[in-house]
Design a protein around this motif. Structure first.
Motif, mmCIF file in Angstrom:
data_model
loop_
_atom_site.group_PDB
_atom_site.id
_atom_site.type_symbol
_atom_site.label_atom_id
_atom_site.label_comp_id
_atom_site.label_asym_id
_atom_site.label_seq_id
_atom_site.Cartn_x
_atom_site.Cartn_y
_atom_site.Cartn_z
ATOM 1 N N VAL A 436 0.829 -1.209 0.000
ATOM 2 C CA VAL A 436 0.000 0.000 0.000
ATOM 3 C C VAL A 436 0.858 1.252 0.000
ATOM 4 O O VAL A 436 0.658 2.158 -0.819
ATOM 5 C CB VAL A 436 -0.944 -0.001 1.220
ATOM 6 C CG1 VAL A 436 -1.727 1.306 1.287
ATOM 7 C CG2 VAL A 436 -1.916 -1.174 1.141
ATOM 8 N N SER A 442 0.930 5.354 -4.259
ATOM 9 C CA SER A 442 0.487 4.283 -3.375
ATOM 10 C C SER A 442 -0.008 3.095 -4.182
ATOM 11 O O SER A 442 -0.247 3.194 -5.394
ATOM 12 C CB SER A 442 -0.644 4.783 -2.472
ATOM 13 O OG SER A 442 -1.819 5.012 -3.233
ATOM 14 N N PHE A 461 -4.046 -6.206 -1.442
ATOM 15 C CA PHE A 461 -3.095 -5.239 -0.909
ATOM 16 C C PHE A 461 -2.422 -5.810 0.338
ATOM 17 O O PHE A 461 -3.018 -6.578 1.084
ATOM 18 C CB PHE A 461 -3.808 -3.929 -0.551
ATOM 19 C CG PHE A 461 -4.377 -3.213 -1.731
ATOM 20 C CD1 PHE A 461 -3.563 -2.445 -2.551
ATOM 21 C CD2 PHE A 461 -5.724 -3.311 -2.044
ATOM 22 C CE1 PHE A 461 -4.079 -1.785 -3.649
ATOM 23 C CE2 PHE A 461 -6.248 -2.648 -3.137
ATOM 24 C CZ PHE A 461 -5.425 -1.890 -3.948
ATOM 25 N N SER A 463 0.442 -4.656 3.688
ATOM 26 C CA SER A 463 1.094 -3.535 4.372
ATOM 27 C C SER A 463 1.493 -3.928 5.778
ATOM 28 O O SER A 463 0.901 -4.832 6.378
ATOM 29 C CB SER A 463 0.155 -2.324 4.435
ATOM 30 O OG SER A 463 0.780 -1.247 5.111
ATOM 31 N N ILE A 470 -5.430 2.163 7.228
ATOM 32 C CA ILE A 470 -5.321 2.534 5.820
ATOM 33 C C ILE A 470 -6.685 2.948 5.282
ATOM 34 O O ILE A 470 -6.813 3.905 4.518
ATOM 35 C CB ILE A 470 -4.718 1.368 5.011
ATOM 36 C CG1 ILE A 470 -3.280 1.102 5.492
ATOM 37 C CG2 ILE A 470 -4.722 1.664 3.529
ATOM 38 C CD1 ILE A 470 -2.692 -0.181 4.984
ATOM 39 N N LEU A 476 -7.805 2.669 1.265
ATOM 40 C CA LEU A 476 -8.484 1.428 0.887
ATOM 41 C C LEU A 476 -9.976 1.541 1.170
ATOM 42 O O LEU A 476 -10.387 2.149 2.149
ATOM 43 C CB LEU A 476 -7.933 0.243 1.682
ATOM 44 C CG LEU A 476 -6.516 -0.229 1.379
ATOM 45 C CD1 LEU A 476 -6.203 -1.470 2.199
ATOM 46 C CD2 LEU A 476 -6.316 -0.520 -0.095
#
Length: 506
Positions: A436, A442, A461, A463, A470, A476
């Motif tokens: 991410v 991004s 995704f 992270s 997020i 997201l």
């Protein structure tokens, strides 16, 4: 003189404390000054030496200002000084002085303002800014450390898979794996402090939830400590993840237990409260509104002001080496702030400590958090996956793990390389697996650019930050497929397979 009457009337009704000193003694005080010094009436102080009301360390300053006003005929500028109330309380004021004629004689007129509240607000603001800076630092450290742990755990998995069952190095590798998993648990606590852990909040009856937790708390505090539970009636509902309430109560009760030597008392209480603007000046990080207050107090050793100012910082502890991580109170702080609440602490050495936690009254249903799909027993495949990760070690690990399961892996060490690969690859790409947070753009931005140029069937995704952080930053959408770091190879391959098998929406 009769001309003094209007001015006396103005001073009498002024909200600012005003007093007159002649020959070193108080000869006039307005009602605001009477209240400031805690006197029952002006007569209680008239005729007394003004230096009796000035802190000894500020006597020299007071005498210097008197000389400036009366001998040099220069108004004394605004300065901060410490005064002493009739009950012995020391308080800080801003005071300025000038020379006047009072009843025909030369005297000093002073106007003073109690600045204790302003000083408190300044200190609370400073402490709040300091804690927020520590929060950002802790979140960044946890994110970077999660990337490192993902590499360590991934390679230990590969090593354990490839070594023969009885190989002597397996025990060493398992020890490394256990240490990495312990470190991953610490980073989860840091992410809690930084309000970056994934939670599942729901409407909660705090009284009922605390009552259920009491069974766990009683053995925690021990038989020599009396645990008292005082629930308020008609308590408002709140929105909170029940596991977070368990963390709050166990951390605070464990701290209370450790602060008590021998026999003692720990009290837990709840109540409804409505905070107005003035209340919020006393409670850092709060906003006016309805709250449910959870109070945990003890009659232990208490804390000094210096200790109190640092208790919410991660890894700060007053315990001995090996007796604690210093993450208990920082975890509580993170949970409270993540849920829009506030926390205060009052403590006196030798008397005890009380934590007051203010949690907002529930006004709407909490937004559901996407629950990751269960791990799949079979996670191999033959699809094409574009993996984008700016951490080279994680990229190589991910590529190796997925290729071993039969996937065709297109590896890119950043968004620019990913766009280059996507534009050069003529065949379909079945899944975009991307970090991410990356330089240049991004992961979600990259996905939008690629989607505008070519169809990509699925998105996943990953992270070192949590999905809800997020999502709250707008990166997201709720319900997006997400893989948190550090992950095991089994989790990686299972999430990839689950994402590929998820039906597409129109």
């Amino acid at each position: 003189m009769t001309s003094e009457a209007p001015y006396r009337a103005l001073v009498e009704h002024s909200p600012e404390a005003a007093y007159v000193v002649r020959d070193g003694r108080i000869v006039f005080m307005n009602p605001a000054a009477v209240r400031m010094f805690g006197a029952p009436s002006a007569e209680a102080l008239l005729g007394t030496d003004i230096l009796d009301r000035v802190h000894p360390d500020d006597h020299a300053l007071a005498l210097e200002r008197r000389k400036l006003v009366l001998e040099l005929n220069v108004p004394a500028p605004l300065v901060e000084m410490r005064f002493i109330a009739l009950d012995g309380r020391i308080f800080e004021v801003e005071v300025q002085a000038t020379a006047i004629e009072f009843d025909g004689e030369r005297a000093t007129y002073s106007a003073a303002r109690d600045i204790a509240r302003r000083k408190l607000m300044e200190e609370q603001l400073r402490q709040s800014h300091h804690l927020e800076a520590v929060v950002r630092l802790a979140g960044g450290i946890a994110h970077d450390f999660n990337n490192t742990l993902a590499v360590i755990l991934g390679h230990t998995e590969f090593a354990l898979q490839e070594l023969p069952p009885q190989h002597p190095l397996k025990d060493d590798i398992r020890a490394i794996e256990r240490a990495a998993q312990h470190s991953a648990a610490l980073t989860r606590q840091l992410l809690t402090y930084a309000r970056r852990q994934t939670v599942k909040p729901r409407s909660l009856d705090l009284n009922q939830a605390v009552t259920e937790t009491m069974r766990m708390l009683r053995p925690l505090v021990g038989e020599s400590i009396h645990l008292v539970w005082s629930p308020a009636e008609d308590l408002w509902p709140i929105t909170l993840d029940p596991t977070q309430l368990d963390q709050i109560l166990t951390n605070l009760c464990a701290n209370a237990r450790d602060a008590i030597s021998g026999v003692g008392r720990v009290s837990i209480a709840t109540c409804n409260c409505t905070l107005d603007t003035d209340d919020c000046l006393e409670i850092p990080a709060s906003q006016p509104g309805d709250y449910v207050r959870l109070s945990i107090s003890d009659d232990g050793t208490g804390m000094s002001a210096e200790t109190r100012s640092m208790i919410f910082e991660p890894f700060f502890t007053t315990k001995g080496l090996g007796e604690g991580t210093g993450l208990g109170l920082s975890t509580v702080y993170g949970i409270v702030r993540q849920n829009g609440g506030a926390i205060t602490v009052a403590s006196t050495v030798g008397v005890g400590t009380q934590f007051d936690i203010y949690l907002p009254r529930r006004t709407a249903q909490p937004e559901p958090i996407a629950v990751p799909p269960p791990l799949l027993p079979s996670s191999s495949g033959s699809e094409t996956i574009l993996v984008v990760e700016d951490q080279i070690e994680i990229l190589a690990l991910t590529q190796r793990a997925l290729a071993a399961r039969g996937y065709t892996v297109l590896a890119a060490d950043g968004p620019e390389k990913a766009l280059e690969i996507s534009r050069a690859h003529a065949a379909p790409i079945d899944l975009l697996l991307t970090d991410v947070m990356m330089p240049v753009m991004s992961g979600p931005e990259l996905a939008r650019v690629i989607a505008a140029e070519r169809p990509v069937a699925r998105l996943l995704f990953m992270s070192g930050f949590s999905a809800d952080l997020i999502a709250s930053d707008g990166l997201l959408d709720v319900g997006t497929q997400f893989l948190g770091k550090p992950f095991t190879l089994a989790e990686l391959c299972s999430r990839v397979r689950a994402s590929l098998d998820t039906p597409q929406t129109a």
